[in-house]
Structures are given as structure tokens and as C-alpha cells.
Write a protein that holds these residues in place. Sequence first.
Motif, short mmCIF file in Angstrom:
data_model
loop_
_atom_site.label_atom_id
_atom_site.label_comp_id
_atom_site.label_asym_id
_atom_site.label_seq_id
_atom_site.Cartn_x
_atom_site.Cartn_y
_atom_site.Cartn_z
N PRO A 188 -7.77 2.66 -8.14
CA PRO A 188 -6.77 3.40 -7.37
C PRO A 188 -6.05 4.43 -8.23
O PRO A 188 -5.80 4.21 -9.41
CB PRO A 188 -5.81 2.30 -6.89
CG PRO A 188 -6.02 1.16 -7.83
CD PRO A 188 -7.45 1.23 -8.26
N GLN A 222 -1.52 5.97 -5.11
CA GLN A 222 -1.86 4.78 -4.33
C GLN A 222 -1.18 3.53 -4.89
O GLN A 222 -0.68 2.70 -4.13
CB GLN A 222 -3.37 4.55 -4.34
CG GLN A 222 -4.20 5.62 -3.65
CD GLN A 222 -5.68 5.37 -3.87
OE1 GLN A 222 -6.29 5.89 -4.80
NE2 GLN A 222 -6.26 4.56 -3.02
N VAL A 223 -1.20 3.42 -6.21
CA VAL A 223 -0.58 2.25 -6.85
C VAL A 223 0.91 2.21 -6.55
O VAL A 223 1.47 1.16 -6.19
CB VAL A 223 -0.82 2.28 -8.37
CG1 VAL A 223 -0.03 1.18 -9.06
CG2 VAL A 223 -2.30 2.13 -8.69
N HIS A 274 1.83 1.15 -2.89
CA HIS A 274 1.35 -0.14 -2.37
C HIS A 274 2.53 -1.00 -1.89
O HIS A 274 3.61 -1.01 -2.51
CB HIS A 274 0.59 -0.88 -3.46
CG HIS A 274 -0.24 -2.01 -2.94
ND1 HIS A 274 0.29 -3.23 -2.59
CD2 HIS A 274 -1.58 -2.09 -2.69
CE1 HIS A 274 -0.68 -4.02 -2.15
NE2 HIS A 274 -1.81 -3.36 -2.21
N ARG A 331 3.18 -3.99 -2.24
CA ARG A 331 3.71 -4.96 -3.21
C ARG A 331 4.92 -4.41 -3.97
O ARG A 331 5.68 -5.16 -4.57
CB ARG A 331 2.63 -5.39 -4.20
CG ARG A 331 2.21 -4.31 -5.18
CD ARG A 331 1.33 -4.85 -6.30
NE ARG A 331 0.05 -5.28 -5.83
CZ ARG A 331 -1.06 -4.54 -5.81
NH1 ARG A 331 -1.01 -3.29 -6.25
NH2 ARG A 331 -2.20 -5.02 -5.37
N ARG A 345 3.11 -4.50 -12.10
CA ARG A 345 2.58 -4.21 -10.77
C ARG A 345 2.03 -2.78 -10.66
O ARG A 345 1.36 -2.43 -9.69
CB ARG A 345 3.66 -4.46 -9.71
CG ARG A 345 3.88 -5.93 -9.42
CD ARG A 345 4.89 -6.17 -8.31
NE ARG A 345 6.26 -5.95 -8.74
CZ ARG A 345 7.01 -6.87 -9.36
NH1 ARG A 345 6.50 -8.08 -9.62
NH2 ARG A 345 8.24 -6.60 -9.71
N GLU A 356 -6.59 -8.19 -8.22
CA GLU A 356 -6.86 -6.76 -8.33
C GLU A 356 -6.62 -6.25 -9.74
O GLU A 356 -5.66 -6.65 -10.41
CB GLU A 356 -5.96 -5.99 -7.36
CG GLU A 356 -6.19 -4.49 -7.35
CD GLU A 356 -5.27 -3.78 -6.38
OE1 GLU A 356 -5.09 -2.56 -6.54
OE2 GLU A 356 -4.72 -4.44 -5.48
#
Length: 316
Positions: A67, A71-72, A75, A77, A117, A165
Motif C-alpha cells: 500500500p 492508503q496506509v 486506513h 485502523r 500502524r 498485514e
Amino acid sequence: MMRISGILAAAATATATAALCLAAPASAQDRTREILGRVLDSVLGPQPQAQQPEAQPVPQTTTVAVPQMPQVLAHPRRNDDRVRDQYRHPAETLDFFGIRPGMTVVDYMPATGWYSRILIPFLGQQGTYIGMNPELDASLTGYWDMYRNAATRIPADASQWVGNEGARVVGVNTNDDLAAYAGSADRVLIFREIHNMRRFGWLHDSLVAARTLLKPDGMLGVVQHRADPDAPASYVLGDNGYQREEDVIALLSAYGFELVGRSEINANALDPANWEGGVWSLSPSFAGAAEGSRERRRRAAIGESDRMTLLFRKRA
């Protein structure tokens, strides 16, 4: 004898035909070759055809897309983390430190995983994330317990943060045997922990461990609460969170790290950096400012601390 005579006669005919073939134009050559082939087949029998190699199946490869940073950061999360992006500038900071997918990156004191994360998914399956914690004195308990037993705790925490992931996850404490990871890291990152390294006596072991883990050309990135250049020494020993930039550079230099870059990505000119309660007077702690008070609103308008962002290279 008759069989042999026939073969000799056919050979003579074939030789003569071949001579004619070479002298003929291209179209006639093709016709002559056909006749020659029939003559030989009639004498010697049909010739076996050359075996064609069987077509081999094309191996199927599975490519797992890494990613991209947007995108990260977007997310779900990170829904609770995202409010601090405006102060921590993770995309710009990691780009300044030269973090790329596939790298081996050491994250010093990942705590509750704010940067984990981001880093673990971004590094991708070809990368390795090493969470490194200091060795703790037995007197440090409560909040500090999260930094013990990194070898089992950090991989377990990572599975809660990002599932399966991204990068392979390793946890180490600075007093562990680091031989298996020596010279493997592209980067070591220290986010807002230099003051704790100084006040709790972790500086020496932590920087020696960083040198051990880094490749010969590896780099170390630092983000740290920044004190005024004229701040008294008594204010910057660690208990207030703020450090003078020149002191941080000198400390890292003493451990064999050469400054190669500075950035103002995480600067905040609104922070006076002289709070009586230290950096914890600002967001998100607001120590000494009651919720709903005018003082709290004033501090909230300042944002988080003024921070230096420094990049060092491991020196031989």
C-alpha cells in the motif's frame, strides 16, 4: 548387393540433384529440395522428425501490492490516530528519513503503536519491523510495563494493531543478544524519546544497540521536543521533555552518528517551549489546565510541541 547398388545409385542421383539445387534460383531450389527428400525417403525410409520440446507451463507468481502512504494513513485502523497527523506529519517525516517498502526499520519504544500502524503496513511483506525497547529498572512499573519482554510482547501487539498485514515483526530489548540482527537495519527511528533516554539512564545502551543493529551505511532519524537554544541546562536534562538541538546533535555524535540533514517539518513556532510542567502542558495531556478552562483552550490553539527533526548516518 542389389540393395547396396541401389543406395549408391540413389546417392549419386541425390548428389547431382543437390548440385543442381545450389545452382538454381530460390524458387527452384525449394522444389529440388522436395524431390531430393523423396528420393532419400524411398531408399532409406522416412526419416524421424526432430522432437520438439514440450511447452513448459509458465510459473505463476503472486504479487502482493504494497500500500502507498496515502492508503496506509487513510486506513480505518488509524481512525483514532489521525487527529495527531497535523502535528506529527508522518508522511513527510518518514519520507525525509528515507523510509521505503522492503526496508528493515527499528522503531525505538513503539509504546501503543502510533507509528507501528503506519510502518508495518508500509514496509510490506518484503520488509522487517523491529520494535526495540530499553532495559527497564525493576522500579519502573505500571505504564512502563509495556516496554518489558519485547520479544513476545511487540509481535503480539502488532497482530492486534495490523493483523497479518505488512512486514515481519520482531521485538527486542536493548539487553537482549542482538547478534542475529546485527548489521541488518536500514534505519533506526527515535520518536520523542531522547529525554526519557537521558533521565532514566537508557542513552548509552540504546545508542550502542542502535549502532549494532544498523548496516554500515544505515541512518538514524530523530524527532524530539525542542527547547530554546538558550534554555538552561537544568531545564533540558530530561524531566521536562524538551532538549536543545545542539545537545542532541552532540550526544549522537559522541556515539558515532554524523548529522546529514535537518528539517522543520515538525516545527511549531507557537510553542514557547518553557512550560513549568514541561511538554506535558500541551496537547494531548494539558497538564495543569482544567478541561473547559480558558487556559486549556489557549494551549489547544498552540497545538503540540515544537520539534526538531534530524537525520544521522552511522559513522565508522
